[in-house]
Scaffold this motif. Structure first.
Motif, PDB file in Angstrom:
ATOM      1  N   VAL A  48     -65.947  36.290  94.817  1.00 31.06           N
ATOM      2  CA  VAL A  48     -65.595  37.625  94.345  1.00 31.06           C
ATOM      3  C   VAL A  48     -64.166  37.653  93.813  1.00 31.06           C
ATOM      4  N   ALA A  49     -63.250  37.128  94.605  1.00 32.68           N
ATOM      5  CA  ALA A  49     -61.831  37.176  94.236  1.00 32.68           C
ATOM      6  C   ALA A  49     -61.114  36.027  94.924  1.00 32.68           C
ATOM      7  N   THR A  58     -57.822  35.753  90.555  1.00 33.84           N
ATOM      8  CA  THR A  58     -58.970  35.700  89.661  1.00 33.84           C
ATOM      9  C   THR A  58     -60.105  36.475  90.305  1.00 33.84           C
ATOM     10  N   TYR A  59     -60.956  37.044  89.450  1.00 31.49           N
ATOM     11  CA  TYR A  59     -62.060  37.881  89.915  1.00 31.49           C
ATOM     12  C   TYR A  59     -63.327  37.517  89.164  1.00 31.49           C
ATOM     13  N   THR A  60     -64.444  37.678  89.828  1.00 27.35           N
ATOM     14  CA  THR A  60     -65.694  37.578  89.110  1.00 27.35           C
ATOM     15  C   THR A  60     -65.822  38.798  88.203  1.00 27.35           C
ATOM     16  N   ASP A  61     -66.505  38.627  87.075  1.00 26.78           N
ATOM     17  CA  ASP A  61     -66.535  39.675  86.053  1.00 26.78           C
ATOM     18  C   ASP A  61     -67.028  41.020  86.590  1.00 26.78           C
ATOM     19  N   SER A  62     -67.986  40.994  87.484  1.00 23.79           N
ATOM     20  CA  SER A  62     -68.608  42.241  87.922  1.00 23.79           C
ATOM     21  C   SER A  62     -67.680  43.128  88.748  1.00 23.79           C
ATOM     22  N   GLY A  65     -61.260  44.789  87.704  1.00 24.54           N
ATOM     23  CA  GLY A  65     -60.831  46.154  87.433  1.00 24.54           C
ATOM     24  C   GLY A  65     -61.165  47.129  88.544  1.00 24.54           C
ATOM     25  N   ARG A  66     -62.028  46.709  89.473  1.00 27.21           N
ATOM     26  CA  ARG A  66     -62.414  47.585  90.586  1.00 27.21           C
ATOM     27  C   ARG A  66     -61.899  47.061  91.923  1.00 27.21           C
ATOM     28  N   PHE A  67     -61.814  45.744  92.065  1.00 26.39           N
ATOM     29  CA  PHE A  67     -61.376  45.130  93.316  1.00 26.39           C
ATOM     30  C   PHE A  67     -59.991  44.523  93.131  1.00 26.39           C
ATOM     31  N   THR A  68     -59.222  44.509  94.225  1.00 28.54           N
ATOM     32  CA  THR A  68     -57.895  43.888  94.215  1.00 28.54           C
ATOM     33  C   THR A  68     -57.737  43.028  95.458  1.00 28.54           C
ATOM     34  N   ILE A  69     -57.408  41.761  95.243  1.00 28.71           N
ATOM     35  CA  ILE A  69     -57.140  40.846  96.351  1.00 28.71           C
ATOM     36  C   ILE A  69     -55.635  40.722  96.516  1.00 28.71           C
ATOM     37  N   LEU A  78     -55.245  38.455 104.663  1.00 26.06           N
ATOM     38  CA  LEU A  78     -55.802  38.594 103.320  1.00 26.06           C
ATOM     39  C   LEU A  78     -56.499  39.948 103.229  1.00 26.06           C
ATOM     40  N   TYR A  79     -56.386  40.587 102.073  1.00 27.91           N
ATOM     41  CA  TYR A  79     -56.979  41.905 101.877  1.00 27.91           C
ATOM     42  C   TYR A  79     -57.882  41.908 100.653  1.00 27.91           C
ATOM     43  N   LEU A  80     -58.824  42.814 100.674  1.00 28.59           N
ATOM     44  CA  LEU A  80     -59.626  43.106  99.496  1.00 28.59           C
ATOM     45  C   LEU A  80     -59.816  44.620  99.433  1.00 28.59           C
ATOM     46  N   HIS A  81     -59.209  45.234  98.428  1.00 35.95           N
ATOM     47  CA  HIS A  81     -59.358  46.666  98.221  1.00 35.95           C
ATOM     48  C   HIS A  81     -60.440  46.858  97.164  1.00 35.95           C
ATOM     49  N   MET A  82     -61.446  47.620  97.516  1.00 39.28           N
ATOM     50  CA  MET A  82     -62.608  47.805  96.646  1.00 39.28           C
ATOM     51  C   MET A  82     -62.743  49.273  96.260  1.00 39.28           C
TER      52      MET A  82
END
Length: 122
Positions: A48-49, A58-62, A65-69, A78-82
């Protein structure tokens, strides 16, 4: 002993937000790629990220713009904001650590957490 422990999963309606955290311990050298990967029932696991030692992401295309690592300065969390979550984001999300420092998405991750479930309803 290396440990990665995720938290923050849950259920949310489409369009909502969730934030995942992963506490990482046991590494003598914290300079390594970190990533979030996910696996939905009946689907292949996907990256995913990723974030490298220079904090390049880096992010998977899907999810772009929506997720932030991100990670803290000590590189132990480690964080993932969705944001703008979609039903297709429903999956078990795993935190992972690599033995590499760059090009994170090119290599397998040998160290994994137990996963945290994210469910997005329409």
């Amino acid at each position: 002993q290396v440990q990665l422990v995720e938290s923050g999963g849950g259920s949310v309606q489409a369009g909502g937000s969730l934030s995942l955290s992963c506490v990482i311990s046991g590494f003598t050298d914290t300079r390594r790629c970190l990533g979030w990967l996910r696996q939905a029932p009946g689907k292949q696991r996907e990256g995913v990220a990723h974030i490298d030692v220079y904090d390049r992401t880096t992010y998977t295309d899907s999810v772009n713009g929506r997720f932030t690592i991100s990670r803290d300065n000590a590189k132990t969390t480690l964080y993932l904001h969705m944001n703008s979550l979609k039903p297709d984001d429903t999956a078990m999300y795993y935190c992972a650590a690599s033995n590499y420092v760059v090009d994170c998405d090119l290599y397998e991750y040998p160290y994994w957490g137990q996963g945290t479930q994210v469910t997005v309803s329409s």
